[in-house]
Design an enzyme around this catalytic site. Structure first.
Site, PDB file in Angstrom:
ATOM      1  N   GLU A  21       0.862  -1.182   0.000  1.00 45.82           N
ATOM      2  CA  GLU A  21       0.000   0.000   0.000  1.00 45.82           C
ATOM      3  C   GLU A  21       0.896   1.229   0.000  1.00 45.82           C
ATOM      4  OE1 GLU A  21      -2.240   2.918  -0.066  1.00 45.82           O
ATOM      5  OE2 GLU A  21      -3.418   1.051   0.027  1.00 45.82           O
ATOM      6  N   GLN A 101     -14.863   3.866   7.433  1.00 46.15           N
ATOM      7  CA  GLN A 101     -13.741   3.116   6.871  1.00 46.15           C
ATOM      8  C   GLN A 101     -12.473   3.290   7.706  1.00 46.15           C
ATOM      9  OE1 GLN A 101     -13.229   3.755   2.699  1.00 46.15           O
ATOM     10  NE2 GLN A 101     -11.329   2.591   2.573  1.00 46.15           N
ATOM     11  N   TYR A 204     -30.371  12.485   3.661  1.00 47.09           N
ATOM     12  CA  TYR A 204     -30.254  13.191   2.390  1.00 47.09           C
ATOM     13  C   TYR A 204     -30.790  14.607   2.577  1.00 47.09           C
ATOM     14  CZ  TYR A 204     -29.018   9.033  -0.256  1.00 47.09           C
ATOM     15  OH  TYR A 204     -28.363   7.943  -0.737  1.00 47.09           O
ATOM     16  N   ASP A 292     -13.003  -1.173  -6.007  1.00 45.56           N
ATOM     17  CA  ASP A 292     -13.230  -0.042  -6.910  1.00 45.56           C
ATOM     18  C   ASP A 292     -12.504  -0.202  -8.237  1.00 45.56           C
ATOM     19  OD1 ASP A 292     -14.849   1.154  -5.061  1.00 45.56           O
ATOM     20  OD2 ASP A 292     -13.409   2.678  -4.430  1.00 45.56           O
TER      21      ASP A 292
END
Length: 517
Positions: A21, A101, A204, A292
């Protein structure tokens, strides 16, 4: 997240991967907060469900829902999900939750290390080459600039939506493309006066100035605001907020979304592209792509991180079996066959939610019909040589509504509460390591036939496992004398039809086919 999940799950199968990473540590921003039932089942199999739940409870209400408002101080417009876990209890021993995350990744990293993964932060992939035998990669230490070469049998690229590895493989992205240049504003502000008894973890916001959504931490003192569009959406700048936003704009948008000009502290503004695309292939020779890199989707519905974890669950056991010499290399090919159609469907479901919840100006005429979250999470259907279909009708659909799959090959094995040594155990807890044959209460012949078969553990309901509710056979669509084989990722691989007699030869043929040997 996809890379750490893959490393952790490979470790659970006895493979000790090297993980590189380029960043110096795990994620620092609180993205990807909504985790689905199937993802929690993966965490359960990996032994981290309890610690993940405890961390979640520190941050969010465990049953918080999703609603839409004019602003925190204004009127409620819609309630998309009143309670996150309503109606799930009969289908799984797990519960949906919210967790950021930056809180999850250290848990994944610690568990991966415990299971033998070699995690090297501050290390980037410079280049790679493939041969018939494996992958040779050149790595660089980002601090010293020192380079070294490593060899591996396979490489998994979880290198994000821009994915240099995917580009090097010549794999295209297909779908809706760029939707907007969005931003996420991380902030601190005392929003508690506007809580008004709400338990929603996602709100939202739609008003004349912006459309986007809040994620607010427990206590409503901090969180982030995503802004997808600002102002008149007929003008290009409205969908390109990332290109022109200033810190003054960020404060103005926070005041508009909160509905009051209270003191706010902007910590960071993250710029990102909302896209909805899936890769044309999840494999290029001995290199696999996941997360992703394989599918990029807007955050609406929370499918991105969940799909990445579920990619890893599908792929890790296959890599372990092939590297360990227990399966033919064709088993790796089934990853693309099984996960790419699901990735494509998740892209469309995220896009449908993005348009209907955030960007109706894009038009709703050609949207894929909405599929409920429970079906998307536990109703996924796999088709590949690693699944042997039976005589059940197959209409080619990608999902089966919750409770209707009933052990059909290719679907997630249903949750049923059983007993072992007087303790409750879910069928879900029987899977995760190897192939398991589950025989019905009159299926002693199947259990005996499975004993000599390599790579197959046998359990019999009514013998090794109790079935106090008598629910197992019906839930799995078999007769009391029937049986199913469930894969390490908890999907049904094979089911004995009513006219199939129990024999070791039958099971050996099935296992040979399932393992592409």
């Amino acid at each position: 997240m996809g890379g750490l999940s893959t490393a952790m799950l490979l470790g659970s199968h006895g493979v000790k991967p090297l993980v590189v990473e380029r960043h110096g540590n795990t994620a620092i921003h609180p993205r990807a907060a909504h985790f689905q039932l199937r993802t929690l089942e993966v965490f359960r199999a990996a032994g981290i469900e309890d610690v993940v739940e405890r961390k979640s409870q520190e941050q969010y209400d465990s049953d918080g829902g999703i609603a839409a408002v004019e602003s925190l101080a204004g009127n409620e417009i819609a309630k998309y999900i009143p309670s996150l876990n309503a109606g799930v209890k009969e289908h799984t021993p797990t519960r949906r939750l919210f967790l950021t995350q930056d809180a999850l990744e250290p848990i994944l990293a610690e568990r991966a290390r415990e299971l033998g993964a070699d995690l090297r932060y501050g290390t980037e992939l410079v280049s790679f080459e493939q041969s018939d035998d494996g992958v040779t990669a050149t790595l660089r230490d980002t601090a010293s600039g020192e380079e070294r070469t490593v060899q591996a049998e396979y490489m998994v690229a979880c290198d994000g939506w821009r994915s240099p590895v995917r580009e090097a493989l010549g794999i295209q992205m297909l779908g809706h493309g760029l939707i907007s240049n969005s931003v996420t504003i991380y902030f601190h502000a005392d929003c508690a006066p506007f809580e008004r008894g709400r338990t929603e973890a996602v709100l939202y916001v739609f008003n004349d100035e912006l459309s986007g959504f809040f994620r607010l931490d427990r206590g409503w003192k901090s969180g982030f605001l995503v802004i997808n569009t600002a102002g008149d959406t007929s003008k290009p700048e409205a969908t390109n907020v990332s290109e022109w936003i200033t810190e003054e704009d960020a404060v103005r948008f926070l005041h508009s979304a909160i509905g009051a000009e209270i003191p706010v502290e902007v910590g960071h503004v993250a710029h990102w592209k909302a896209m909805a695309d899936v890769a044309s292939s999840f494999q290029g020779g001995r290199v696999l792509i996941a997360g992703d890199a394989a599918h990029t989707m807007p955050p609406n519905g929370g499918f991105g991180g969940n799909t990445a974890v579920q990619d890893a669950f599908n792929l890790a056991w296959k890599l372990a079996y092939v590297v360990g010499g227990r399966a033919g290399s064709g088993l790796i090919d089934t990853y693309d066959a099984e996960r790419r159609p699901i990735g494509g469907q998740m892209i469309e479901q995220a896009y449908t939610r993005y348009v209907t919840r955030t960007a109706p100006y894009l038009g709703t005429d050609n949207l894929v019909p909405f599929i409920d979250d429970l079906t998307l999470e536990i109703g996924q259907i796999y088709r590949s040589p690693a699944v042997l279909p039976d005589d059940a009708a197959d209409g080619g659909e990608q999902f089966a509504p919750a409770g209707e799959a009933r052990g059909r090959p290719g679907t997630r094995a249903p949750h049923v509460w059983l007993e072992r040594d007087g303790q409750k155990v879910s069928t879900i807890d029987l899977f995760g390591r190897g192939f398991v044959l589950l025989a019905g209460p009159d299926g002693a012949d199947w259990r005996a036939a499975a004993d000599p078969v390599d790579e197959l553990e046998a359990e019999q309901v009514g013998a090794t496992l109790g079935d106090p509710d008598g629910a197992f056979a019906d839930a799995y669509g078999i007769s009391p004398s029937g049986a199913v084989i469930v894969r390490p990722d908890g999907h049904v691989a094979w089911r004995a039809g009513r006219d199939i007699a129990a024999s070791t030869e039958t099971l050996e043929r099935a296992m040979s086919a399932l393992l592409c040997r």
